[in-house]
Scaffold this motif. Structure first.
Motif, mmCIF file in Angstrom:
data_model
loop_
_atom_site.group_PDB
_atom_site.id
_atom_site.type_symbol
_atom_site.label_atom_id
_atom_site.label_comp_id
_atom_site.label_asym_id
_atom_site.label_seq_id
_atom_site.Cartn_x
_atom_site.Cartn_y
_atom_site.Cartn_z
ATOM 1 N N TYR A 416 24.752 27.178 -14.778
ATOM 2 C CA TYR A 416 23.490 26.442 -14.612
ATOM 3 C C TYR A 416 22.383 27.256 -15.247
ATOM 4 O O TYR A 416 22.208 28.439 -14.928
ATOM 5 C CB TYR A 416 23.183 26.185 -13.136
ATOM 6 N N ASN A 417 21.648 26.650 -16.156
ATOM 7 C CA ASN A 417 20.564 27.342 -16.850
ATOM 8 C C ASN A 417 19.220 26.843 -16.340
ATOM 9 O O ASN A 417 18.913 25.645 -16.437
ATOM 10 C CB ASN A 417 20.664 27.093 -18.361
ATOM 11 N N ASN A 418 18.425 27.748 -15.793
ATOM 12 C CA ASN A 418 17.085 27.359 -15.359
ATOM 13 C C ASN A 418 16.297 26.788 -16.543
ATOM 14 O O ASN A 418 16.244 27.422 -17.603
ATOM 15 C CB ASN A 418 16.326 28.567 -14.817
ATOM 16 N N PRO A 419 15.695 25.616 -16.382
ATOM 17 C CA PRO A 419 14.889 25.084 -17.483
ATOM 18 C C PRO A 419 13.617 25.906 -17.674
ATOM 19 O O PRO A 419 13.138 26.567 -16.749
ATOM 20 C CB PRO A 419 14.559 23.663 -17.014
ATOM 21 N N ALA A 420 13.092 25.880 -18.879
ATOM 22 C CA ALA A 420 11.835 26.582 -19.154
ATOM 23 C C ALA A 420 10.704 25.922 -18.378
ATOM 24 O O ALA A 420 10.630 24.694 -18.281
ATOM 25 C CB ALA A 420 11.538 26.539 -20.647
ATOM 26 N N THR A 421 9.823 26.729 -17.801
ATOM 27 C CA THR A 421 8.679 26.204 -17.063
ATOM 28 C C THR A 421 7.424 26.958 -17.466
ATOM 29 O O THR A 421 7.459 27.930 -18.232
ATOM 30 C CB THR A 421 8.866 26.345 -15.541
ATOM 31 N N VAL A 422 6.326 26.523 -16.914
ATOM 32 C CA VAL A 422 5.036 27.135 -17.220
ATOM 33 C C VAL A 422 4.967 28.575 -16.735
ATOM 34 O O VAL A 422 4.132 29.363 -17.198
ATOM 35 C CB VAL A 422 3.908 26.285 -16.583
#
Length: 557
Positions: A416-422
């Motif tokens: 599971y790859n954490n999505p890019a966020t602010v």
């Protein structure tokens, strides 16, 4: 003449496709590959599935209980995406669930074609069904497949039943049962119509299938922790909730008092239930003139079965939820799909029975009204949609960094790859900075009260729309860890909306449960995100959490 036809087709296809495009654009903007509530259970399911040694164990894991349901369709799609995509992707659950919702429109289109109703009259349907007031299901991977999927499969099964394609209907209802427990209601309704049509052989086949499905469903069933259900003493409250549930599509102003919301829902629910009663009475399979029982050749099985599904679902939810949870749960957005379906079904039935001139008049009222309610639904729901998005990305940060070392809490049992966020580029600053040298902002309120951290303030912010990252976040930092939490931005007024192109104004507030924090004293700062500009503002204020009061929630998944 040819130009007029081209122009007419342009307007028809434009009005038909626009609500679908806008709906999925919203999903693309605000949908995130981050688990929400019951979505977390799918991680445990994946580990159990991978650890199962035989295919018998793997199949049992797919169809194991999830609360009172068996969500086989959700888990099968989850595994399919995991195999194709190479890692867990919750957003693909949302896409699939919402595509099933669009499939409901396809079933009604088939109904229009069979009954020779002009497709021009179909135009209000996507504006009514694909609305932002569905937002809980829309942006919740597991729930979108379960709650939209059961509606799609049930209506498709009813359609196949009307067309007397029993095998297709039986396959669909079998999938429905293992999509949501409400599939048994669909099964019972189908049995009722086969009984009324005196199709004994088909009824026998369906009963045998029902016994098999019930055995498979309940053989290892364990009753989950339950909230109090209603009794006969609560009948008045249940009936009120029943009518409100049926008309909950009218409840779009979520910031108003629950009493006002309930009145709107009761008004619409009353109208829909009266129309449904008229429809049922008109189609009683008995010829009173000849005093003879018979089912007409063009008996509207699909419409009648859909009405029964809505009415029975409304009553069951009212009976099982209103005492333990109250009216806010009855009117919650994840249940509104049934009320929206009720509106569409009654509209479609009226198209079938009204004369052409009355059809046209109803259409001239319904189309502009449905478009207005579509955009009003967006405006009323955008705060909840925006807060849900921000809540997801904040939760992901908080469970990823459980201390100030910078070490990430990453899963090892699955991909599971954490999505890019602010927060990506800000993480080093959040973990190391004490904010003492940052610009300052004075909060109007920052205190611990009644089990919540109460935050309220205003700043010199401008949030151009529609960028879901734009907004105000609370940073709470102790000697051991740092948290980020979303703050609710107050919606802009008309002047700022039109002149400043901003959905949200500079005012913000929230009440964050203290169980979200470990015990400790926290320095508070504000993160303001305005397009590419990110500002951290020191409040020079602190809060103290004496003890974490989080309680473990009992689950069977």
């Amino acid at each position: 003449m040819k130009e007029q036809k081209v122009l007419s087709k342009f307007w028809f296809w434009g009005l038909l496709i626009l609500p679908i495009l806008l709906y999925f654009l919203l999903i693309e903007l605000y949908g995130m590959n981050i688990p929400y509530v019951d979505d977390h259970g799918l991680k445990g399911f994946l580990v159990k599935f991978q650890d199962s040694k035989t295919w018998t164990e793997k199949i049992a894991t797919i169809f194991a209980q999830h609360n009172e349901h068996r969500i086989g369709l959700t888990r099968i799609w989850f595994l399919f995406v995991y195999g194709i995509y190479g890692s867990i992707n919750y957003k693909w659950l949302m896409w699939f669930g919402n595509i099933l919702l669009v499939g409901v429109l396809g079933i009604y289109a088939a109904y229009f074609k069979k009954n020779k109703i002009s497709l021009l009259y179909f135009l209000p349907l996507p504006w009514i069904l694909l609305t932002s007031i569905n937002q809980e299901n829309t942006f919740w991977g597991m729930a979108s497949i379960q709650n939209f999927g059961i509606v799609f499969l049930s209506l498709w099964a009813f359609w196949e039943l009307e067309e007397e394609r029993l095998i297709n209907a039986l396959v669909l209802v079998s999938i429905a049962v293992f999509t949501s427990g409400n599939g048994f209601v669909t099964l019972a309704i189908m049995g009722g119509f086969l009984l009324l049509k005196q199709q004994w052989k088909n009824l026998g086949i369906l009963v045998l299938l029902g016994v098999l499905l019930a055995f498979l469903y309940f053989v290892t069933y364990q009753k989950p922790p339950a909230t109090p259900s209603a009794t006969l003493a609560d009948l008045k409250k249940v009936l009120l909730a029943f009518v409100s549930f049926a008309g909950s599509a009218a409840d779009v102003s979520l910031d108003t008092a629950i009493s006002v919301r309930t009145i709107k829902a009761i008004f619409l629910g009353g109208i829909l239930l009266i129309l449904a009663l008229i429809c049922v009475v008109r189609n009683i399979p008995f010829d009173f003139r000849l005093k003879k029982y018979s089912t007409p050749k063009n008996w509207p099985v699909f419409i009648l079965a859909t009405i029964l599904l809505i009415v029975l679902s409304s009553f069951m939810v009212a009976w099982t939820r209103v005492v333990g949870y109250g009216m806010p749960t009855i009117l919650t957005s994840r249940y509104k799909i049934y009320s929206l379906l009720f509106v569409i079904t009654m509209y479609v039935w009226l198209l079938r029975v009204l004369e052409e001139k009355h059809r046209w008049r109803m259409f001239l009222f319904t189309l502009p009204f449905s478009i207005l309610t579509y955009f009003n639904g967006f405006w009323q729901s955008i705060s909840q949609i925006d807060y849900h998005y921000k809540g997801l990305i904040c939760n992901m940060f908080n469970w990823t960094y459980e201390d100030l070392s910078g070490k990430t809490n990453s899963p090892t049992q699955f991909r599971y790859n954490n999505p890019a966020t602010v927060f990506g580029s800000l993480t080093p600053i959040l973990l190391t900075n004490d904010f003492s040298h940052d610009p300052q902002i004075k909060l109007e309120e920052a205190k611990v009260q009644d089990g919540n951290v109460v935050i309220r303030g205003v700043g010199d912010f401008h949030f151009p729309w529609l960028d879901p990252d734009n907004g105000v976040y609370l940073i709470a930092k102790s000697e051991k860890r740092v948290y980020v939490f979303p703050l609710r931005s107050v919606k802009a007024g008309v002047r700022l909306l039109v002149g400043g192109h901003a959905v949200f104004g500079p005012y913000f507030e929230n009440q964050i449960p203290t169980f979200e924090f470990d015990a400790g004293t926290y320095k508070l700062a504000i993160l303001a995100v305005e397009d590419t500009q990110k500002r951290i503002l020191n409040t020079q204020q602190t809060i103290t959490i004496e003890v974490n009061t989080r309680k473990a929630v009992e689950t069977n998944w």
